[in-house]
Design a protein around this motif. Structure first.
Motif, short mmCIF file in Angstrom:
data_model
loop_
_atom_site.label_atom_id
_atom_site.label_comp_id
_atom_site.label_asym_id
_atom_site.label_seq_id
_atom_site.Cartn_x
_atom_site.Cartn_y
_atom_site.Cartn_z
N LYS A 67 0.75 -1.13 -0.01
CA LYS A 67 0.07 0.03 -0.14
C LYS A 67 0.65 1.26 -0.15
O LYS A 67 1.03 2.11 1.11
CB LYS A 67 -0.84 -0.03 1.20
N ILE A 68 1.47 1.55 -1.08
CA ILE A 68 2.51 2.30 -1.25
C ILE A 68 2.13 3.91 -0.84
O ILE A 68 2.71 4.69 -0.34
CB ILE A 68 3.41 2.28 -2.37
N GLU A 69 0.86 4.30 -1.20
CA GLU A 69 0.32 5.44 -0.95
C GLU A 69 0.09 5.86 0.30
O GLU A 69 0.00 6.89 0.77
CB GLU A 69 -0.97 5.51 -1.63
N SER A 70 0.27 4.72 1.40
CA SER A 70 0.01 5.28 2.71
C SER A 70 1.15 4.82 3.50
O SER A 70 1.34 5.17 4.71
CB SER A 70 -1.05 3.85 3.41
N GLY A 93 10.18 -8.24 1.12
CA GLY A 93 10.41 -8.49 -0.26
C GLY A 93 9.90 -9.82 -0.43
O GLY A 93 9.79 -10.69 0.37
N PHE A 94 9.51 -10.07 -1.70
CA PHE A 94 9.24 -11.42 -2.36
C PHE A 94 9.38 -11.50 -3.64
O PHE A 94 9.72 -10.44 -4.25
CB PHE A 94 7.69 -11.74 -1.96
N ILE A 112 7.24 -5.21 -7.52
CA ILE A 112 7.81 -3.56 -7.96
C ILE A 112 7.78 -2.84 -6.36
O ILE A 112 8.45 -2.24 -6.07
CB ILE A 112 7.63 -3.27 -9.28
N ASN A 113 6.08 -2.72 -6.24
CA ASN A 113 5.92 -2.01 -5.10
C ASN A 113 6.51 -2.27 -3.80
O ASN A 113 7.31 -1.32 -3.26
CB ASN A 113 4.48 -2.27 -4.78
N VAL A 114 6.72 -3.63 -3.41
CA VAL A 114 7.26 -4.10 -2.19
C VAL A 114 8.70 -4.11 -2.09
O VAL A 114 9.47 -3.53 -1.36
CB VAL A 114 6.64 -5.35 -1.76
N ASN A 115 9.25 -4.50 -3.33
CA ASN A 115 10.76 -4.75 -3.14
C ASN A 115 11.50 -3.52 -3.74
O ASN A 115 12.87 -3.17 -3.04
CB ASN A 115 11.20 -5.71 -4.40
N VAL A 116 10.79 -2.48 -4.31
CA VAL A 116 11.48 -1.26 -4.77
C VAL A 116 11.11 -0.24 -4.50
O VAL A 116 11.60 0.79 -3.56
CB VAL A 116 11.55 -1.36 -6.43
N ILE A 117 9.70 0.16 -4.63
CA ILE A 117 9.07 1.34 -4.39
C ILE A 117 9.02 1.69 -2.95
O ILE A 117 9.24 2.79 -2.11
CB ILE A 117 7.82 1.82 -5.07
N LYS A 150 13.03 -17.30 -15.42
CA LYS A 150 12.04 -17.55 -14.74
C LYS A 150 12.09 -16.41 -13.34
O LYS A 150 11.47 -16.76 -12.44
CB LYS A 150 11.90 -18.67 -14.43
N SER A 151 12.91 -15.42 -13.49
CA SER A 151 12.91 -14.41 -12.43
C SER A 151 13.11 -13.29 -12.95
O SER A 151 13.81 -12.20 -12.30
CB SER A 151 14.13 -14.86 -11.46
N SER A 152 12.65 -12.95 -13.90
CA SER A 152 13.07 -11.32 -14.85
C SER A 152 12.39 -10.13 -14.19
O SER A 152 13.24 -9.48 -13.53
CB SER A 152 12.03 -11.44 -16.06
N VAL A 153 11.20 -10.47 -13.35
CA VAL A 153 10.62 -9.32 -12.62
C VAL A 153 11.49 -9.11 -11.15
O VAL A 153 11.82 -8.04 -10.89
CB VAL A 153 9.13 -9.50 -12.32
N TYR A 154 11.61 -10.30 -10.56
CA TYR A 154 12.30 -10.40 -9.37
C TYR A 154 13.73 -9.73 -9.60
O TYR A 154 14.42 -8.89 -8.75
CB TYR A 154 12.56 -11.70 -8.64
N SER A 155 14.69 -10.16 -10.49
CA SER A 155 15.93 -9.62 -10.82
C SER A 155 15.92 -8.32 -11.15
O SER A 155 16.64 -7.52 -10.88
CB SER A 155 16.56 -10.62 -12.10
N ALA A 156 14.89 -7.87 -12.08
CA ALA A 156 14.64 -6.42 -12.25
C ALA A 156 14.64 -5.31 -11.11
O ALA A 156 15.10 -4.55 -10.89
CB ALA A 156 13.79 -6.38 -13.19
N ALA A 157 13.82 -6.07 -10.18
CA ALA A 157 13.65 -5.30 -8.67
C ALA A 157 15.10 -5.45 -8.06
O ALA A 157 15.61 -4.19 -7.57
CB ALA A 157 12.77 -6.05 -7.88
N LYS A 158 15.71 -6.23 -8.02
CA LYS A 158 16.67 -6.38 -7.15
C LYS A 158 17.96 -5.56 -7.92
O LYS A 158 18.82 -4.91 -7.10
CB LYS A 158 17.26 -7.82 -6.95
#
Length: 261
Positions: A67-70, A93-94, A112-117, A150-158
């Protein structure tokens, strides 16, 4: 051991796994703790364990970092109650080991919200309280250095976490605020319950998995030091360095292992 008596340490993702281990290690050194995660009952369990290890004051403050807005309002209320902050450990993160085409859109956004923003916003929130010094510790991953299928989004986040950490470190150098990135390989935690629902990857790398307490000890040892990064295990860090020098070769040689997810 480094004495943390009187130091306020805020840990996200503290309900289990590496976050709980970092909280326990900080407690052994006398820190005051602020523990955040979604699951309040598990946070309470972490807090009870930390009291047994000798922690100072403990604040249990559950929150969903998706809930990044909060986040600004939540962080402001916690910081006011804690009366400052010395160390922030952005551990929450997850991941999900799945091909991009099979990854639900809401999971991409949440990752992306939890791991990065959320990590960025939490870091921004504590900075006004670290004008006389402090430390931001970001839990990244070897996946941020060596991407695999099979980890494209996770790798991008990290990757994003590492880029953010490197830039922020330079921004804050004159303010005496340290920024450290922790880049572990697979850790024996419940991370894989979500990331690897098939169990195949976890089974294939189980013998190489790191102990949460080992990673936590090295992380807490780095508090108030100028370490840029902590990379674990050594052999995986060597593979990451080789990848930066000869990515094509590493991808060819490692193809079979990379596709074991």
């Amino acid at each position: 051991m480094k004495d943390l008596t009187g130091k306020k340490v805020w840990i996200t993702g503290a309900s289990g796994g590496l976050g709980r281990a970092i909280a326990e290690e900080s407690a052994r050194r006398g820190a005051d703790l602020i523990l955040t995660a979604r699951n309040e009952q598990k946070l309470i369990q972490t807090g009870e364990r930390c009291r047994q290890f000798g922690s100072g004051r403990i604040l249990i403050r559950p929150f969903d970092l998706n809930k990044i807005e909060s986040i600004p309002m939540f962080a402001a209320s916690v910081l006011k109650e804690a009366e400052g902050m010395d160390i922030l450990v952005n551990n929450a993160g997850f991941g999900l080991f799945e091909k991009l085409e099979d990854t639900p859109d809401d999971i991409i956004s949440s990752m992306i919200n939890v791991n990065v923003i959320a990590l960025m916003m939490m870091s921004k929130a504590v900075l006004p309280y670290m004008k006389t010094g402090g430390h931001i510790v970001n839990i990244a991953s070897q996946a941020g250095k060596l991407a695999t299928p099979k980890s494209s989004v996770y790798s991008a986040a990290k990757h994003a976490v590492l880029g953010f950490s490197n830039s922020l470190r330079m921004e804050l150098a004159e303010d005496h605020v340290f920024v450290t990135a922790i880049n572990p390989g697979p850790i024996e935690t419940d991370f894989f319950d979500t990331a690897d629902t098939s169990g195949r990857y976890a089974s294939s790398v189980k013998r190489f998995m790191l102990s949460p307490r080992v990673v936590a000890t090295k992380t807490v040892d780095a508090f108030y030091s100028d370490k840029r990064e902590i990379n674990l295990p050594g052999w995986m860090n060597a593979a990451s360095k080789a990848y930066s020098l000869a990515p094509g070769m590493v991808e060819r040689l490692g193809k079979k292992g990379f596709n074991q997810k």
